[in-house]
Motif scaffolding. Structure first.
Motif, mmCIF file in Angstrom:
data_model
loop_
_atom_site.group_PDB
_atom_site.id
_atom_site.type_symbol
_atom_site.label_atom_id
_atom_site.label_comp_id
_atom_site.label_asym_id
_atom_site.label_seq_id
_atom_site.Cartn_x
_atom_site.Cartn_y
_atom_site.Cartn_z
ATOM 1 N N ALA A 50 0.085 16.455 40.307
ATOM 2 C CA ALA A 50 -0.222 15.497 39.246
ATOM 3 C C ALA A 50 1.070 15.004 38.595
ATOM 4 N N HIS A 51 1.018 14.774 37.307
ATOM 5 C CA HIS A 51 2.043 14.029 36.587
ATOM 6 C C HIS A 51 2.518 14.786 35.355
ATOM 7 N N PHE A 52 3.659 14.383 34.849
ATOM 8 C CA PHE A 52 4.299 14.988 33.688
ATOM 9 C C PHE A 52 3.317 15.212 32.532
ATOM 10 N N GLY A 53 2.688 14.149 32.046
ATOM 11 C CA GLY A 53 1.792 14.261 30.896
ATOM 12 C C GLY A 53 0.557 15.085 31.187
ATOM 13 N N ALA A 54 -0.019 14.897 32.359
ATOM 14 C CA ALA A 54 -1.219 15.661 32.723
ATOM 15 C C ALA A 54 -0.904 17.153 32.739
ATOM 16 N N ILE A 55 0.237 17.518 33.292
ATOM 17 C CA ILE A 55 0.618 18.931 33.355
ATOM 18 C C ILE A 55 0.898 19.478 31.959
ATOM 19 N N LEU A 56 1.650 18.726 31.150
ATOM 20 C CA LEU A 56 1.929 19.197 29.791
ATOM 21 C C LEU A 56 0.662 19.353 28.972
ATOM 22 N N SER B 142 8.162 19.663 24.327
ATOM 23 C CA SER B 142 9.521 20.206 24.395
ATOM 24 C C SER B 142 9.818 20.834 25.762
ATOM 25 N N HIS B 143 8.788 21.002 26.584
ATOM 26 C CA HIS B 143 8.978 21.595 27.906
ATOM 27 C C HIS B 143 9.370 20.535 28.930
ATOM 28 N N ARG B 144 10.236 20.920 29.849
ATOM 29 C CA ARG B 144 10.577 20.070 30.993
ATOM 30 C C ARG B 144 9.525 20.281 32.070
ATOM 31 N N ILE B 145 9.208 19.222 32.748
ATOM 32 C CA ILE B 145 8.363 19.298 33.937
ATOM 33 C C ILE B 145 9.063 18.438 34.990
ATOM 34 N N ASP B 146 9.888 19.066 35.803
ATOM 35 C CA ASP B 146 10.679 18.341 36.793
ATOM 36 C C ASP B 146 9.841 18.012 38.026
ATOM 37 N N ASN B 147 10.292 17.019 38.762
ATOM 38 C CA ASN B 147 9.659 16.703 40.033
ATOM 39 C C ASN B 147 9.752 17.923 40.942
ATOM 40 N N TYR B 148 8.692 18.169 41.709
ATOM 41 C CA TYR B 148 8.552 19.315 42.617
ATOM 42 C C TYR B 148 8.446 20.662 41.896
ATOM 43 N N SER B 149 8.303 20.664 40.577
ATOM 44 C CA SER B 149 8.213 21.946 39.872
ATOM 45 C C SER B 149 6.794 22.503 39.925
ATOM 46 N N ARG C 38 3.952 30.581 34.196
ATOM 47 C CA ARG C 38 5.304 30.029 34.268
ATOM 48 C C ARG C 38 5.237 28.523 34.160
ATOM 49 N N ILE C 39 6.335 27.952 33.676
ATOM 50 C CA ILE C 39 6.427 26.509 33.459
ATOM 51 C C ILE C 39 7.681 25.996 34.137
ATOM 52 N N ASN C 40 7.546 24.923 34.892
ATOM 53 C CA ASN C 40 8.681 24.207 35.468
ATOM 54 C C ASN C 40 9.524 25.074 36.399
ATOM 55 N N HIS C 41 8.882 25.860 37.223
ATOM 56 C CA HIS C 41 9.594 26.697 38.198
ATOM 57 C C HIS C 41 9.942 25.840 39.419
#
Length: 191
Positions: free
Chosen positions: A143-149, A165-172, A186-189
């Protein structure tokens, strides 16, 4: 236990708001795709939003896993009139609205777009329906940055502003336990 392995799609290289606008992903980093595919459970189901950047990323990491139909409910937030505009242009044209959207996320929405609360409710309802249809199955959701957050906020019981405030990088990978209770593992692994 049911775990959702949220994957943010491959990069688009856009320098503007990208919500429901369908833009392609750059899937040229085959080494990163292989590491991600290998790091995910092989018995999980794979699903994605219906936007091509997520569909194509899901196809790239699917491997031998079972693929479920694409889901509109897992789309990125709808940025309405802001979609396709650079962040500075939005801030210039809608200074108070854009500041409020990021500083007080909740019911504030872009013109013709959706608020945090509306988008989060959409994503949450869709993932709950998906897990009900596939009980006791782990799911890889591309999915996408906002959906995941929005799901980080839901699972951690935190306010949207704090979730931002959390990063959600591509492929994370963001791992969220849903059953028996919601929780964030875990977040943004990045594998």
């Amino acid at each position: 236990m049911t775990v959702i392995y949220w994957i943010r799609h491959a990069p688009t290289h856009e320098k503007a708001f990208v919500g429901h606008r369908d833009v392609p992903a750059d899937l040229s980093d085959t080494a990163q795709i292989a590491r991600l595919e290998a790091a995910l459970p092989h018995d999980a189901l794979v699903v994605s939003s219906d936007l091509s950047r997520s569909v194509d990323t899901a196809s790239a990491i699917q491997g031998s896993r079972t693929r479920l139909p694409h889901r509109v409910g897992l789309r990125e937030f709808d940025f309405g009139a802001w979609d396709g505009l650079h962040f500075s242009e939005v801030a210039e044209r809608w200074p108070d609205l854009s500041r409020g959207y990021w500083e007080n996320p909740g019911d504030i929405a872009p013109p013709q777009g959706e608020s945090w609360n509306t988008a989060a409710a959409r994503v949450t309802a869709d993932i709950i329906a998906l897990t009900a249809q596939n009980p006791r199955r782990n799911i890889i959701a591309v999915a996408h940055f906002g959906a995941i957050l929005s799901q980080v906020a839901q699972a951690a019981g935190i306010a949207p502003y704090r979730a931002l405030s959390h990063r959600i990088d591509n492929y994370s990978v963001t791992e969220i336990q849903m059953h028996p209770t919601w929780g964030v593992a875990r977040i943004n692994h990045i594998p």
